[in-house]
Design an enzyme around this catalytic site. Sequence first.
Site, PDB file in Angstrom:
ATOM      1  N   HIS A 195       0.833  -1.205   0.000  1.00 60.94           N
ATOM      2  CA  HIS A 195       0.000   0.000   0.000  1.00 60.94           C
ATOM      3  C   HIS A 195       0.869   1.257   0.000  1.00 60.94           C
ATOM      4  O   HIS A 195       0.454   2.302  -0.497  1.00 60.94           O
ATOM      5  CB  HIS A 195      -0.905   0.032   1.238  1.00 60.94           C
ATOM      6  CG  HIS A 195      -1.993  -0.991   1.234  1.00 60.94           C
ATOM      7  ND1 HIS A 195      -1.822  -2.248   1.756  1.00 60.94           N
ATOM      8  CD2 HIS A 195      -3.266  -0.945   0.761  1.00 60.94           C
ATOM      9  CE1 HIS A 195      -2.944  -2.936   1.607  1.00 60.94           C
ATOM     10  NE2 HIS A 195      -3.830  -2.172   1.018  1.00 60.94           N
ATOM     11  N   ASP A 264      -4.712  -6.298  -7.515  1.00 57.26           N
ATOM     12  CA  ASP A 264      -4.949  -5.510  -6.322  1.00 57.26           C
ATOM     13  C   ASP A 264      -5.159  -4.063  -6.775  1.00 57.26           C
ATOM     14  O   ASP A 264      -4.926  -3.711  -7.941  1.00 57.26           O
ATOM     15  CB  ASP A 264      -3.753  -5.639  -5.370  1.00 57.26           C
ATOM     16  CG  ASP A 264      -4.141  -5.492  -3.903  1.00 57.26           C
ATOM     17  OD1 ASP A 264      -5.241  -4.968  -3.630  1.00 57.26           O
ATOM     18  OD2 ASP A 264      -3.353  -5.910  -3.028  1.00 57.26           O
TER      19      ASP A 264
END
Length: 497
Positions: A195, A264
């Site tokens: 992230h 993702d």
Amino acid sequence: MTNSAPRPAGPALPAALDEAAHRCLVAGFDGTTTVPDTLKQLIDRGLGGVILFTRNVRDADQVRELTGSLRALRADLLVAIDNEGGGIGHLVAAGAPEVPGSWALGVADDPRLTAACADALAGHLLSLGITTSYAPVADVQSRIENPIVRTRAFGADPELVSRHLRAWITATEARGVASCAKHFPGHGGTVTDSHHELALDPRPYDRLDLAPFRSAVDAGVPMLMSAHVVFPALDPDRPATLSPRILSGLLRGELGFDGVLVSDALEMKAIADRYGEAAGARLALAAGADQVIVAVPDLEVTLACRDAVLDALRAGELTEDRVTEAAERVRRLALRYAVPYRPGEVAAWDAGAGLSAARRAVRSGETLPEPVPGAHVVDLFPPPHPALNWGGEDLLTELRALDPTATGTAVAGEPGDPGAVVGEVLRAAEGRPLVVAVCDAVLHPWQGSLRDALVAARPDALLVSTGLPEWDSAVCAHGRGRVNLRAVAEVLTGRTS
């Protein structure tokens, strides 16, 4: 209003190819009852799916209204959500079943309980009009320093992870909900959270954690999600999400997976900072992904990704065959899970399975301490991860529900004056049992410092861990889901809820 019509960057694509390109996108958005006009236009053009987050959830009836509105726009639209259970979930306000995270299920190591928890989550999704779940996590927790997988994994042993994956996938499939094993080919061997930046797994090929993904494919999982992780043993140049060697060669060729491969989220910094979301969309599809997720609610980002894909098709950088193949996989998935949808036929689920599993995990240790009624509890845990929803759970709340005489405080994040916190705690705990709970103190030294200072002054303090087990903890929650903390509170009070 933003117009989702093609930009005048080149000739219009054939309608079928334009629709195919849109099927390869999954979009996040803002709103709880109203579907944004831009999203409606994308859906009309063939958008493959939407992903819901906490921002889209107010209560169960509202979610049903929202998913009904989306389905009315396009019956074969995949409505998806991250639904791992434990402390990570977006449907708390909609009455989500309380189940522990995957690590606790692995500690309990009863695939029947895992199946019951997965069934409860899937049944609840179906009752809300959601037919795609971006779960379970297939990663193996291989590095103690890993900052992002941890209790989201079923365990550190590939075989244990594999058997619980099979139980979860089978139970979810029986509900008619699409499961998605993630994050291929594994995020558990990294020391970086993708992230925030590009992650790396430096291990040789024979040390990679591929076994659970093989098991997931063998179990018939309909979807896999790729990892924004570089594996030098597989492709030293690109993260898995953008690597033809990994997605087309390893996953399609060696593992034989023919389901939908979804990326993702592209706005994660591992992709966004190095490539940009739009280039990431083009490269991921070219590498072998079938859908790319743009989870941010700003639909301008989704439009930029869409336009990059259309431009790449016009320029020949992305072949028509590749996009058509991807769209066909998405179409088959939608026909299997999105159409027809029958909300009136959702059977009941075992609402107690999650607490049973959490209790089993907490009580898995050889010895447990005697109850400490009237305790003062200090619950130390890191600030919530910005990309993973947190339902506000804390140990003190669960403890006080069973023992109203308990006191304490929750410390979410490093305090500005640790010494003052220690002093306040020691004064408040005078004459009371002291409970000190930490969550992954190995990653957050401030927790260890506070714990050690408290124990130095109060050697009788009872230590609890709510993340991965700490070596000196008397009680281990194996996760921070509400039922994990409730099971710990039961041990500390000697009472059951």
